[in-house]
Design a protein around this motif. Sequence first.
Motif, short mmCIF file in Angstrom:
data_model
loop_
_atom_site.label_atom_id
_atom_site.label_comp_id
_atom_site.label_asym_id
_atom_site.label_seq_id
_atom_site.Cartn_x
_atom_site.Cartn_y
_atom_site.Cartn_z
N ASP A 14 0.83 -1.20 0.00
CA ASP A 14 0.00 0.00 0.00
C ASP A 14 0.87 1.26 0.00
O ASP A 14 0.61 2.19 -0.75
CB ASP A 14 -0.93 0.00 1.21
N ALA A 15 1.91 1.26 0.83
CA ALA A 15 2.81 2.42 0.89
C ALA A 15 3.49 2.64 -0.45
O ALA A 15 3.64 3.78 -0.91
CB ALA A 15 3.84 2.22 1.99
N SER A 16 3.90 1.56 -1.08
CA SER A 16 4.56 1.66 -2.38
C SER A 16 3.62 2.25 -3.43
O SER A 16 4.01 3.11 -4.23
CB SER A 16 5.03 0.27 -2.82
N GLU A 17 2.37 1.80 -3.42
CA GLU A 17 1.39 2.32 -4.37
C GLU A 17 1.11 3.80 -4.12
O GLU A 17 0.97 4.58 -5.07
CB GLU A 17 0.10 1.50 -4.29
N ARG A 18 1.07 4.19 -2.86
CA ARG A 18 0.83 5.61 -2.54
C ARG A 18 2.00 6.47 -3.00
O ARG A 18 1.80 7.57 -3.51
CB ARG A 18 0.62 5.79 -1.04
N MET A 19 3.22 5.97 -2.79
CA MET A 19 4.40 6.71 -3.22
C MET A 19 4.41 6.85 -4.74
O MET A 19 4.71 7.92 -5.28
CB MET A 19 5.67 6.02 -2.74
N ASP A 20 4.05 5.79 -5.42
CA ASP A 20 3.98 5.80 -6.88
C ASP A 20 3.00 6.88 -7.35
O ASP A 20 3.31 7.66 -8.26
CB ASP A 20 3.58 4.43 -7.39
N GLN A 21 1.84 6.93 -6.74
CA GLN A 21 0.83 7.92 -7.12
C GLN A 21 1.31 9.35 -6.79
O GLN A 21 1.06 10.27 -7.55
CB GLN A 21 -0.49 7.64 -6.43
N ALA A 22 1.99 9.50 -5.64
CA ALA A 22 2.48 10.82 -5.26
C ALA A 22 3.54 11.32 -6.25
O ALA A 22 3.58 12.51 -6.58
CB ALA A 22 3.06 10.77 -3.84
N LEU A 23 4.38 10.41 -6.71
CA LEU A 23 5.45 10.80 -7.63
C LEU A 23 4.98 10.94 -9.08
O LEU A 23 5.38 11.86 -9.78
CB LEU A 23 6.60 9.79 -7.56
N TRP A 24 4.16 10.02 -9.51
CA TRP A 24 3.84 9.92 -10.93
C TRP A 24 2.37 10.22 -11.26
O TRP A 24 1.99 10.20 -12.44
CB TRP A 24 4.22 8.54 -11.47
N GLY A 25 1.55 10.41 -10.25
CA GLY A 25 0.15 10.71 -10.50
C GLY A 25 -0.66 9.44 -10.69
O GLY A 25 -0.12 8.33 -10.73
#
Length: 81
Positions: free
Chosen positions: A68-79
């Motif tokens: 979940d944290a990885s997916e959130r970071m991905d969205q924060a960085l790349w939208g």
Amino acid sequence: MGRSPLWSVQALRQAHVRDARVHDARHTAATLLIAQGVHIRVVQEVLGHTRVTTTERYTHVATLQTKDASERMDQALWGPG
């Protein structure tokens, strides 16, 4: 171990309490503590496990949190995907 006396089963039903084993409550407690980020050694002590490897069985929750944290970071960085 035997079943609960009839009177306690009836009391549980009247109180709308689900019949569960003590082990189920321990499992839930361990899972919730780990999900809240409590250190594994603290969870080990709370549960009374002699070896941390026994407690580590509950860390599958941490794996889900990591994903979940990885997916959130991905969205924060790349939208949004």
